[in-house]
Design a protein around this motif. Structure first.
Motif, short mmCIF file in Angstrom:
data_model
loop_
_atom_site.label_atom_id
_atom_site.label_comp_id
_atom_site.label_asym_id
_atom_site.label_seq_id
_atom_site.Cartn_x
_atom_site.Cartn_y
_atom_site.Cartn_z
N GLY A 121 0.83 -1.20 0.00
CA GLY A 121 0.00 0.00 0.00
C GLY A 121 0.87 1.25 0.00
N GLY A 122 0.19 2.40 0.11
CA GLY A 122 0.90 3.67 0.10
C GLY A 122 1.82 3.84 1.30
N SER A 123 1.41 3.32 2.44
CA SER A 123 2.23 3.49 3.65
C SER A 123 3.61 2.88 3.45
CB SER A 123 1.56 2.83 4.86
OG SER A 123 0.28 3.35 5.07
N MET A 124 3.66 1.66 2.96
CA MET A 124 4.95 1.00 2.80
C MET A 124 5.76 1.62 1.66
SD MET A 124 5.09 -0.80 5.36
CE MET A 124 6.71 -1.47 5.11
N VAL A 151 -0.03 16.25 5.81
CA VAL A 151 0.45 14.98 5.25
C VAL A 151 -0.26 13.80 5.91
CG1 VAL A 151 2.32 14.52 6.90
CG2 VAL A 151 2.60 13.90 4.49
N HIS A 152 -0.34 12.71 5.19
CA HIS A 152 -0.93 11.49 5.75
C HIS A 152 -0.07 11.02 6.92
CE1 HIS A 152 -2.33 7.28 6.01
NE2 HIS A 152 -3.44 7.74 5.45
N HIS A 153 -0.71 10.52 7.97
CA HIS A 153 0.05 10.19 9.19
C HIS A 153 1.07 9.08 8.95
CE1 HIS A 153 -2.77 6.84 9.45
NE2 HIS A 153 -1.96 6.30 10.33
N THR A 193 -3.91 15.64 -0.70
CA THR A 193 -3.92 15.24 0.72
C THR A 193 -5.21 14.48 1.03
OG1 THR A 193 -4.97 17.31 1.39
CG2 THR A 193 -2.55 17.25 1.43
N THR A 194 -5.14 13.68 2.08
CA THR A 194 -6.31 12.88 2.47
C THR A 194 -7.41 13.77 3.02
OG1 THR A 194 -4.64 11.29 3.13
CG2 THR A 194 -6.91 10.76 3.70
N ASN A 195 -7.03 14.83 3.72
CA ASN A 195 -8.05 15.70 4.32
C ASN A 195 -8.88 16.44 3.28
OD1 ASN A 195 -7.54 15.11 6.98
ND2 ASN A 195 -6.15 16.83 7.31
N CYS A 223 7.18 12.55 -3.35
CA CYS A 223 5.78 12.99 -3.41
C CYS A 223 4.88 11.81 -3.05
CB CYS A 223 5.49 13.48 -4.83
SG CYS A 223 3.78 13.98 -5.02
N ASP A 224 4.02 12.04 -2.07
CA ASP A 224 3.02 11.03 -1.71
C ASP A 224 1.80 11.23 -2.62
OD1 ASP A 224 1.21 9.28 -0.71
OD2 ASP A 224 1.06 10.21 1.28
N GLY A 225 1.74 10.41 -3.64
CA GLY A 225 0.60 10.48 -4.57
C GLY A 225 -0.35 9.30 -4.38
N LEU A 269 2.42 5.70 -5.35
CA LEU A 269 1.11 5.53 -6.00
C LEU A 269 0.39 4.42 -5.25
CD1 LEU A 269 3.49 5.23 -8.51
CD2 LEU A 269 1.51 6.02 -9.73
N ASP A 270 -0.92 4.39 -5.42
CA ASP A 270 -1.67 3.34 -4.73
C ASP A 270 -2.67 2.73 -5.71
OD1 ASP A 270 -1.37 2.19 -2.30
OD2 ASP A 270 -2.57 3.65 -1.18
N PRO A 271 -2.25 1.72 -6.47
CA PRO A 271 -3.21 1.12 -7.41
C PRO A 271 -4.48 0.62 -6.72
CG PRO A 271 -1.00 0.45 -7.99
CD PRO A 271 -0.88 1.20 -6.69
N HIS A 272 -4.42 0.34 -5.41
CA HIS A 272 -5.68 -0.08 -4.78
C HIS A 272 -6.58 1.12 -4.46
CE1 HIS A 272 -3.64 -0.44 -0.50
NE2 HIS A 272 -3.97 0.79 -0.75
N LYS A 273 -6.16 2.30 -4.86
CA LYS A 273 -7.07 3.45 -4.81
C LYS A 273 -7.37 3.86 -6.26
CE LYS A 273 -5.54 5.40 -0.36
NZ LYS A 273 -4.51 4.45 0.10
N GLY A 274 -6.41 4.51 -6.91
CA GLY A 274 -6.66 5.11 -8.23
C GLY A 274 -6.74 4.14 -9.39
#
Ligand SMILES: Cc1ncc(COP(=O)(O)O)c(C=O)c1O
Length: 508
Positions: A169-172, A201-203, A258-260, A283-285, A312-317
């Motif tokens: 995921g994005g975190s890792m 930023v995401h925590h 951003t997530t917010n 960049c956290d995308g 990137l997070d293919p499990h999102k976008g």
């Protein structure tokens, strides 16, 4: 002792360990006929669930402490049962006690997905169960993962020498990026290294910094502007102050969405500053980078393709089931230098021509993640992904326009991508329904109203929303990224926000 158990006095004919080696108990396999029957039973349940999810309430009964207590099993069963019988309560009850994340009305947090071809890829990956952690063990299978990373890099307009990594995921992905920047710019001298990111930023970034050995007193949370984007003046000042104090600024982590509030940080300006100052720009995308796949939307993410690394997070976008994130590093040699390793018991790493996952990331054994991205792209084709991502952007713009016209709603941010935020206030007594609130209720009252608005919408069952607190203000949010969310759900969202707002303002 030789290999013959009968020559070992501590072992009997049954192996001497209390295990009857001739017994069926030790045979864990199923016959092909059993596998087919089990597979059909499970597939029928999954397909029935996929159909149901289109109409399921957007949030099931998540107050389930009693259920959790009741189903708790202190020990696993000694004897097995039919798979259908085992899974029946999961489909009939336990799954339903959840946020309906793959449902069309899910617009909370950052929606995931669940494309069916990717679900089947998991089945194939685990049904074949080959070792895809190293190239030598399954070259052709690993090549598919290499292709996926090249495609992601192409959509992000990263150069040919970029390399990447599929993560959980994005975190890792953010974690590995911080490790690469740290290895590249700090080497052994971790203690003086300073990381800069925004308050929005995401925590997982601050958590990753800690895991990567960058302690909390070396993480600077740079303030944001009125659009919740990182302030360049504040960033430059913080870097200068740390240099003056003898510290070593090394990394800026920006957000492409951003997530917010969905804010995109000023990526070109951060690129320039990092270049001038010799800092790494990650960049956290995780939420927003996939929009770069759509040529018409690249302007919103200007500068993204010049960053040093990108999550990137293919499990999102890309609408995949949970469990697939990605990291791209512009200079792929840096990613390899931070993670590459060898061991006497392993085959040699692949030649540079081929991608070898364990050389680019922390894991050795892992699920066959590449197939979960590769198969949907083969089955649906890239054009349909671009169309779907573009549609979410357009729906968000329309939805925001309509929401902004709801009496009492004040827009806090408009969608740069597919997320916008707002709050509810009491319109001035005697003013027209569309008049802006001239005498806003105090912040606490607006927060109460906005929280109640989110809950009122969810209670109607069609749309799941979530809010967030930023600097003491509670913001309502709509984030459109579920592949099943189409115009009908936008209309439902606007209708339910309007009726819940009217109810609150009339009654409160
Ligand atoms: C901007 C951003 N970064 C990182 C993450 C963490 O990603 P994951 O949940 O895939 O680990 C999220 C999750 O929503 C996110 O929105």
């Amino acid at each position: 002792m030789n290999g013959d158990p009968s020559s070992d006095p501590s072992r009997g004919v049954d192996g001497g360990l209390g295990v009857d080696t001739a017994s069926d108990l030790a045979d864990l396999d199923h016959t092909p006929e059993q596998m087919a029957a089990m597979g059909r039973a499970v597939l029928d349940m999954v397909v029935a669930h996929q159909k149901e999810v289109m109409h399921a309430p957007c949030r099931g009964g998540v107050q389930a402490d009693d259920v959790c207590r009741a189903i708790r099993q202190p020990l696993p069963p000694e004897q097995g049962r039919e798979i259908e019988e085992v899974l029946r309560p999961l489909f009939d009850d336990w799954v339903k006690r959840s946020f309906t994340t793959p449902g069309p009305g899910y617009m909370a947090f950052v929606p995931g997905g669940g494309l069916f071809s990717s679900v089947l890829a998991s089945l194939v990956g685990e049904g074949t169960n080959r070792f895809t952690g190293i190239f030598a063990a399954a070259p052709a299978l690993v090549q598919l993962e290499g292709d996926v990373l090249d495609w992601l890099a192409g959509w992000m307009q990263y150069p040919a020498e970029a390399r990447g990594l599929l993560t959980t995921g994005g975190s890792m992905a953010n974690f590995s990026a911080i490790v690469v920047a740290r290895e590249t710019l700090l080497g052994q001298q971790l203690r003086d290294g300073v990381l800069y990111t925004s308050t929005q930023v995401h925590h997982c970034v601050t958590k990753s910094a800690r895991m990567a050995g960058i302690l909390a007193d070396r993480v600077r949370m740079v303030p944001v502007d009125a659009h919740y984007r990182m302030r360049m003046d504040a960033l430059a000042e913080a870097i200068a102050a740390d240099r003056a104090a003898g510290l070593k600024p090394f990394l800026v982590v920006s957000s492409a969405g951003t997530t917010n509030t969905g804010a995109v940080d000023p990526l070109p300006a951060i690129n320039t500053l990092c270049h001038e100052q010799g800092l790494w720009h990650h960049c956290d995308g995780a939420y927003g980078a996939m929009f770069h796949m759509v040529p018409e939307l690249r302007g919103v993410l200007d500068g993204l393709s010049q960053t040093d690394s990108l999550t990137l997070d293919p499990h999102k976008g890309m609408f995949l089931p949970y469990g697939t994130g990605a990291l791209l590093v512009r200079d792929g040699a840096r990613l390899k230098a931070a993670h590459g390793a060898s061991a006497g018991y392993l085959p040699d790493a692949a030649d540079e021509e081929f991608y070898d996952p364990a050389q680019y990331g922390p894991e050795l054994s892992r699920d066959y993640r590449g197939l979960k991205v590769w198969l949907p792209l083969q089955v649906l084709g890239a054009a349909r992904f671009r169309a779907a991502v573009h549609e979410k952007y357009l729906l968000a713009q329309e939805c925001a326009e309509a929401v902004s016209r709801i009496p009492g709603v004040v827009m806090d941010t408009w969608p740069e991508l597919s997320l916008f935020s707002f709050h509810l206030t009491r319109p001035r007594a005697g003013a027209g329904a569309e008049a802006p609130a001239a005498e806003p209720a105090d912040l606490a009252e607006e927060n109460r109203l906005t929280r109640a608005l989110m809950e009122g919408v969810i209670r109607r069952g069609r749309v799941m929303l979530s809010g967030c607190e930023v600097d003491g203000r509670f913001l309502g949010r709509v984030c459109i990224l579920c592949f099943r969310s189409r115009r009908a759900q936008m209309e439902a969202c606007v209708e339910d926000l309007a009726s819940a707002a009217a109810e609150l303002l009339a009654g409160a």
